[in-house]
Structure formats: C-alpha cells, structure tokens
Design an enzyme around this catalytic site. Structure first.
Site, PDB file in Angstrom:
ATOM      1  N   SER A  55      16.890  38.478  78.806  1.00 25.23           N
ATOM      2  CA  SER A  55      18.223  38.850  79.290  1.00 25.23           C
ATOM      3  C   SER A  55      18.127  40.218  79.935  1.00 25.23           C
ATOM      4  CB  SER A  55      19.220  38.896  78.125  1.00 25.23           C
ATOM      5  OG  SER A  55      20.443  39.517  78.525  1.00 25.23           O
ATOM      6  N   TYR A  57      21.177  41.521  69.663  1.00 25.49           N
ATOM      7  CA  TYR A  57      20.836  40.515  70.668  1.00 25.49           C
ATOM      8  C   TYR A  57      19.888  41.092  71.715  1.00 25.49           C
ATOM      9  CZ  TYR A  57      21.368  37.488  74.748  1.00 25.49           C
ATOM     10  OH  TYR A  57      21.113  36.683  75.828  1.00 25.49           O
TER      11      TYR A  57
END
Length: 248
Positions: free
Chosen positions: A144, A157
């Site tokens: 990401s 995350y």
C-alpha cells in the site's frame, strides 16, 4: 502484451472475490489464463465471478481459504494447482485494514492485521514457490502507498504493508536464482466498496491532490499486476510499484 498472453497458464488470485482482486482475476481471465479465485467468506461473489469469466470464454474455479491460517493458505495454493495441473502465477490480493488510534490498539487488532497481511504473505509464498515454473514463475503481492506515508490511525496497517515491501525484496533474492520473480503493487485509494467511507469523507481532497485528477479504479491496478506477471516483466523483481496516480 497480447490479448491471449497468458493462454494456458494458471493463476491463483487470493482476495479475488471483490474489489481489486476481482478486477485482477477478471483481467487474467480475459488474457487467456485459467484463474483460481481465492476467497475467505464471499463464496457467492467468487462463484459469480467464475461464472462471468467462464461466460466470456475463460476458465475459473473458486477456492476457499483464510490466508491468515497457514494450513488454509497452503491448501488454497494446492487446490489451485490441482484444479489446473499447474500454477504459473500467485497474486495475493487478500488483506485487511481496519484503522485505530494509538490509544485503542490492542493485541487482537495487531494480530488480525499481521496474521492476514504478513503471515499470509509468507505462507502463500512458501507454498507456491515449489510449484511455480523455474524459470518463469511469478509472484505479486499487495502492499500500500501507506507503507511509505502512513496516515494517523493507520499505523498498524501501514506497518504490515511495509513488512510486505521488505518480504518481497527478500524473497526475490531467494527465488531469483530459480528464475522466479517476486514483486508488489502498492495502490493508493482505489474506488471499491471498501473505500466508500474514505471517498465520501475525503474524496474531493484526494482528487485535488492527485496529479492525474481522478480517483483510481480497480482496473488501473489490474493492469500493473498483469504486467508484473507477464514475460515483459522478466527483468523486474524485488520491487514495489506505487500505483496512486502520482499522489505519493
């Protein structure tokens, strides 16, 4: 890349029943691949996607399993291989990403994210590596853009996706002598059902900050994945491609 450049090849796409994963599975099917659509709980969506790929002239099967559970991750890879008698490409699009502020982070939050995003990456790679063609095997994981630029409340995350970036680099060095490439795609905000709240709250801000002046679509990422899985990307390994319209 030709219209049938994956003709006869077999691809497993975990997290393939929805969002970006579904777009990736659909794209591989259109390029001639046999596709195993991996899913954890979205059986109906996975089977509907397989039917859609089949109606378009492709071949697809649904494969259940939770990548956070090592035995299930390994079994998914085995079932995909058995379904088609081979496995040429692993695409790991399975992931979870709940955000919490520091004061609310607990063990359960950390384990849920790291078991899926990090342990799953390791176990899937370990299971697929002996089955992939040598040379020519391809592995593509999902990181990401937040691995490089975390937002407040996204710390756990973001850290899990930073771990994916490092794992990809390390695994590429291990599997390189066998001619197997290992890469990652790091999307920015992509318009899916999972990002609906983000786009509702910050969509205009994201749009204004993105040089390409639009919100990314699942197909934007699918094209990057199929490139990394193709023969054209045979000299690319250990890399994480940021696909965020220039935002980062």
């Amino acid at each position: 890349m030709s219209e049938r450049s994956f003709e006869g090849k077999a691809v497993l796409v975990t997290g393939g029943s929805r969002g970006i994963g579904a777009a990736v599975a659909r794209r591989f099917g259109s390029l001639g691949a046999h596709v195993a659509v991996g899913y954890r709980s979205g059986r109906d969506a996975a089977e509907a996607l397989c039917a859609e790929i089949g109606a378009a002239g492709g071949t697809a099967v649904a494969v259940a399993g939770d990548v956070a559970v090592p035995a299930q991750a390994q079994a998914m890879v085995g079932r995909a291989h058995d379904a088609f008698g081979r496995l040429d490409v692993l695409v790991n699009a399975a992931g979870v990403g709940p955000y919490l502020p520091l004061a609310e982070i607990d063990e359960a939050h950390c384990r849920a994210i790291f078991d899926t995003n990090v342990l799953g990456t390791i176990m899937l790679t370990q299971a697929a590596a002996p089955l992939l063609p040598s040379p020519g095997g391809r592995i593509v994981h999902f990181a990401s853009r937040l691995a490089f630029n975390p937002l407040p409340t996204s710390s756990v995350y973001s850290a899990s996706k930073a771990a994916v970036v490092t794992l990809v680099h390390g695994f590429a060095r291990e599997l390189g002598p066998r001619g197997i490439t290992v890469n990652a795609v790091a999307p920015g905000v992509i318009e899916t059902d999972m990002t609906a709240d983000i786009l509702r709250e910050r969509g205009e801000q994201i749009l204004a900050a993105t040089p390409l002046r639009r919100i990314g679509q699942p197909d934007d990422v699918a094209g990057v994945v199929t490139f990394l899985a193709s023969a054209d990307a045979g000299w690319v390994t250990g890399r994480t491609i940021i696909a965020d319209g220039g935002l980062n």
